[in-house]
Design a protein around this motif. Structure first.
Motif, PDB file in Angstrom:
ATOM      1  N   SER A  33     -20.947 -28.898  15.379  1.00 20.87           N
ATOM      2  CA  SER A  33     -21.419 -29.874  14.395  1.00 20.87           C
ATOM      3  C   SER A  33     -22.583 -30.641  14.988  1.00 20.87           C
ATOM      4  O   SER A  33     -22.953 -30.432  16.152  1.00 20.87           O
ATOM      5  CB  SER A  33     -20.283 -30.829  13.993  1.00 20.87           C
ATOM      6  N   SER A  34     -23.128 -31.554  14.205  1.00 19.76           N
ATOM      7  CA  SER A  34     -24.304 -32.312  14.650  1.00 19.76           C
ATOM      8  C   SER A  34     -23.918 -33.694  15.171  1.00 19.76           C
ATOM      9  O   SER A  34     -24.566 -34.695  14.842  1.00 19.76           O
ATOM     10  CB  SER A  34     -25.314 -32.442  13.507  1.00 19.76           C
ATOM     11  N   VAL A  35     -22.873 -33.776  15.983  1.00 18.68           N
ATOM     12  CA  VAL A  35     -22.475 -35.069  16.535  1.00 18.68           C
ATOM     13  C   VAL A  35     -23.503 -35.510  17.569  1.00 18.68           C
ATOM     14  O   VAL A  35     -24.191 -34.683  18.171  1.00 18.68           O
ATOM     15  CB  VAL A  35     -21.065 -35.005  17.151  1.00 18.68           C
ATOM     16  N   ALA A  51     -38.715 -22.820  25.858  1.00 23.07           N
ATOM     17  CA  ALA A  51     -38.416 -21.731  24.927  1.00 23.07           C
ATOM     18  C   ALA A  51     -38.235 -22.256  23.509  1.00 23.07           C
ATOM     19  O   ALA A  51     -37.878 -23.425  23.301  1.00 23.07           O
ATOM     20  CB  ALA A  51     -37.151 -21.001  25.383  1.00 23.07           C
ATOM     21  N   ARG A  52     -38.445 -21.393  22.535  1.00 20.99           N
ATOM     22  CA  ARG A  52     -38.221 -21.764  21.134  1.00 20.99           C
ATOM     23  C   ARG A  52     -36.716 -21.872  20.882  1.00 20.99           C
ATOM     24  O   ARG A  52     -35.944 -21.034  21.342  1.00 20.99           O
ATOM     25  CB  ARG A  52     -38.837 -20.741  20.190  1.00 20.99           C
ATOM     26  N   ILE A  53     -36.311 -22.882  20.138  1.00 17.46           N
ATOM     27  CA  ILE A  53     -34.889 -23.117  19.870  1.00 17.46           C
ATOM     28  C   ILE A  53     -34.588 -22.799  18.413  1.00 17.46           C
ATOM     29  O   ILE A  53     -35.224 -23.335  17.491  1.00 17.46           O
ATOM     30  CB  ILE A  53     -34.485 -24.582  20.142  1.00 17.46           C
ATOM     31  N   ASN A  54     -33.631 -21.919  18.197  1.00 15.20           N
ATOM     32  CA  ASN A  54     -33.137 -21.613  16.846  1.00 15.20           C
ATOM     33  C   ASN A  54     -31.677 -22.077  16.809  1.00 15.20           C
ATOM     34  O   ASN A  54     -30.847 -21.583  17.562  1.00 15.20           O
ATOM     35  CB  ASN A  54     -33.232 -20.112  16.570  1.00 15.20           C
ATOM     36  N   ARG A  55     -31.372 -23.031  15.959  1.00 16.36           N
ATOM     37  CA  ARG A  55     -30.047 -23.655  15.990  1.00 16.36           C
ATOM     38  C   ARG A  55     -29.109 -23.087  14.933  1.00 16.36           C
ATOM     39  O   ARG A  55     -29.492 -22.864  13.781  1.00 16.36           O
ATOM     40  CB  ARG A  55     -30.179 -25.173  15.824  1.00 16.36           C
ATOM     41  N   LEU A  56     -27.842 -22.894  15.346  1.00 15.27           N
ATOM     42  CA  LEU A  56     -26.788 -22.488  14.426  1.00 15.27           C
ATOM     43  C   LEU A  56     -25.680 -23.541  14.486  1.00 15.27           C
ATOM     44  O   LEU A  56     -25.067 -23.742  15.538  1.00 15.27           O
ATOM     45  CB  LEU A  56     -26.220 -21.116  14.817  1.00 15.27           C
ATOM     46  N   LEU A  61     -22.171 -22.767   8.531  1.00 10.81           N
ATOM     47  CA  LEU A  61     -22.273 -21.321   8.341  1.00 10.81           C
ATOM     48  C   LEU A  61     -21.313 -20.773   7.286  1.00 10.81           C
ATOM     49  O   LEU A  61     -21.321 -19.569   7.007  1.00 10.81           O
ATOM     50  CB  LEU A  61     -22.019 -20.604   9.674  1.00 10.81           C
ATOM     51  N   GLN A  62     -20.468 -21.619   6.750  1.00  5.99           N
ATOM     52  CA  GLN A  62     -19.548 -21.247   5.669  1.00  5.99           C
ATOM     53  C   GLN A  62     -18.709 -20.007   6.026  1.00  5.99           C
ATOM     54  O   GLN A  62     -18.573 -19.076   5.234  1.00  5.99           O
ATOM     55  CB  GLN A  62     -20.320 -21.011   4.378  1.00  5.99           C
ATOM     56  N   GLY A  63     -18.186 -20.025   7.239  1.00  5.48           N
ATOM     57  CA  GLY A  63     -17.280 -18.954   7.649  1.00  5.48           C
ATOM     58  C   GLY A  63     -17.942 -17.692   8.162  1.00  5.48           C
ATOM     59  O   GLY A  63     -17.252 -16.733   8.519  1.00  5.48           O
ATOM     60  N   ALA A  64     -19.247 -17.646   8.200  1.00  2.60           N
ATOM     61  CA  ALA A  64     -19.949 -16.454   8.685  1.00  2.60           C
ATOM     62  C   ALA A  64     -19.660 -16.237  10.169  1.00  2.60           C
ATOM     63  O   ALA A  64     -19.436 -17.186  10.915  1.00  2.60           O
ATOM     64  CB  ALA A  64     -21.445 -16.602   8.462  1.00  2.60           C
ATOM     65  N   ASP A  65     -19.667 -14.976  10.592  1.00  5.58           N
ATOM     66  CA  ASP A  65     -19.420 -14.652  11.991  1.00  5.58           C
ATOM     67  C   ASP A  65     -20.629 -15.072  12.831  1.00  5.58           C
ATOM     68  O   ASP A  65     -21.756 -14.619  12.598  1.00  5.58           O
ATOM     69  CB  ASP A  65     -19.175 -13.152  12.144  1.00  5.58           C
ATOM     70  N   VAL A  66     -20.397 -15.929  13.811  1.00 10.94           N
ATOM     71  CA  VAL A  66     -21.485 -16.484  14.611  1.00 10.94           C
ATOM     72  C   VAL A  66     -22.215 -15.395  15.390  1.00 10.94           C
ATOM     73  O   VAL A  66     -23.454 -15.375  15.440  1.00 10.94           O
ATOM     74  CB  VAL A  66     -20.942 -17.561  15.584  1.00 10.94           C
ATOM     75  N   VAL A  67     -21.475 -14.470  15.979  1.00 15.31           N
ATOM     76  CA  VAL A  67     -22.110 -13.410  16.766  1.00 15.31           C
ATOM     77  C   VAL A  67     -22.989 -12.519  15.894  1.00 15.31           C
ATOM     78  O   VAL A  67     -24.085 -12.107  16.302  1.00 15.31           O
ATOM     79  CB  VAL A  67     -21.038 -12.575  17.505  1.00 15.31           C
TER      80      VAL A  67
END
Length: 321
Positions: A33-35, A51-56, A61-67
């Motif tokens: 979460s964004s705490v 490096a460029r940062i892409n955040r998840l 993600l509504q239950g999507a598989d993170v990997v």
């Protein structure tokens, strides 16, 4: 003409801008979460790594598989912020993974060569020395622990206690239901209780009992998070999220610059955040002069202290050495 000019331009950046190549690489930062502590850690990482940062954000993600989401991006590295994030990404084998803000990561890792990070542990000898400076008459300290989770921390604590001359009363816990009785058995045998970041020992129910036990028996608690100080613990020695992020960024730079350095060992957090509850009537603590607080905080390099006593907050809060 433009094509001919592009080659010297590229060479110029490669020669005179050594960090530009790193900026072309991508890191996926995974967090539950964004705490605020996680946001501070991200800021710290950015301060040390280009490096460029892409955040998840897992909660978004509504239950999507993170990997699967990470595989779509195909990053050069994964940054796992928090225990939940590390749990989700630990099955990744072909990409370097750096973790931080994860309590007791050893409990879920089993020697993965591509995973390393920054431990939330503050060296046990420094924690004991700080406790002794606040409570110099302390002779015995109690600890409850699950061997599988925090046994390695207790081993370090026993070594530190032996060198300092403090008796460590350590009791192994297999189930949180046994915590109250084990603490009762320590009554009259310890001068302080050391709360470790152990999820078997520390639950909402056991914390309530610990705080009541501390109050009734005048046995102060040394905790690992400021939130327990707010609830009644004597003091806490925690980590600085921004600086942990900066440490992770430094580690990431090494790995992204040289893949042969991927198998870097975990390191401890280097900066401490010390909080003291001056409302707790523990030995001389209620009347601890400002000079004495500054003395004990100097045990840590790059530390700062906060106090929960209203008339001291302006004096101590965010005071950095």
């Amino acid at each position: 003409m433009i094509k001919n000019l592009s080659i010297p331009v590229i060479l110029f950046f490669l020669i005179f801008c050594p960090y530009s190549a790193l900026a072309w690489q991508e890191v996926v930062a995974v967090q539950s979460s964004s705490v605020q502590p996680y946001e501070d850690a991200i800021d710290g990482f950015k301060s040390a790594c280009d490096a460029r940062i892409n955040r998840l954000i897992i909660s978004e993600l509504q239950g999507a598989d993170v990997v699967n989401e990470i595989n779509k991006i195909r990053p050069d590295m994964v940054l796992a912020i928090g225990m939940d994030a590390l749990l989700r990404v630990k099955r990744i084998k072909d990409i370097p993974v750096i973790y931080l803000m994860a309590l007791n990561p050893r409990a879920i890792l089993s020697g993965e060569k591509n995973i390393s990070g920054i431990s939330m542990n503050i060296p046990q000898d420094k924690q004991l020395l700080t406790l002794l400076d606040v409570m110099p008459k302390t002779k015995a300290v109690g600890i409850l622990y699950d061997k599988e989770r925090t046994g390695h921390l207790v081993k370090k604590a026993q070594e530190a206690a032996g060198k300092i001359g403090v008796k460590l009363v350590a009791k192994e816990v297999h189930n949180s239901k046994s915590v109250p009785q084990l603490m009762q058995d320590m009554k009259g045998k310890i001068d302080a209780f050391w709360m470790l970041p152990d999820v078997t020992v520390v639950t909402s129910e056991t914390v309530e009992f610990m705080l009541l036990f501390s109050l009734e028996n005048k046995i102060p608690i040394l905790a690992f998070s400021e939130k327990y100080v707010e609830l009644g613990a004597l003091m806490s020695i925690g980590v600085d999220a921004f600086d942990m992020g900066s440490q992770a960024g430094e580690m990431a730079k090494k790995i992204l610059s040289d893949r042969s350095a991927m198998n870097i060992e975990q390191v401890d957090a280097r900066k401490a955040v010390i909080s003291i509850n001056l409302k707790v009537n523990a030995v001389e603590l209620s009347w601890l002069p400002i000079s004495r607080v500054k003395l004990f905080i100097s045990l840590f390099e790059n530390s700062f202290i906060t106090s929960t006593r209203p008339d001291c907050i302006d004096t101590f809060e965010n005071e950095r050495l």
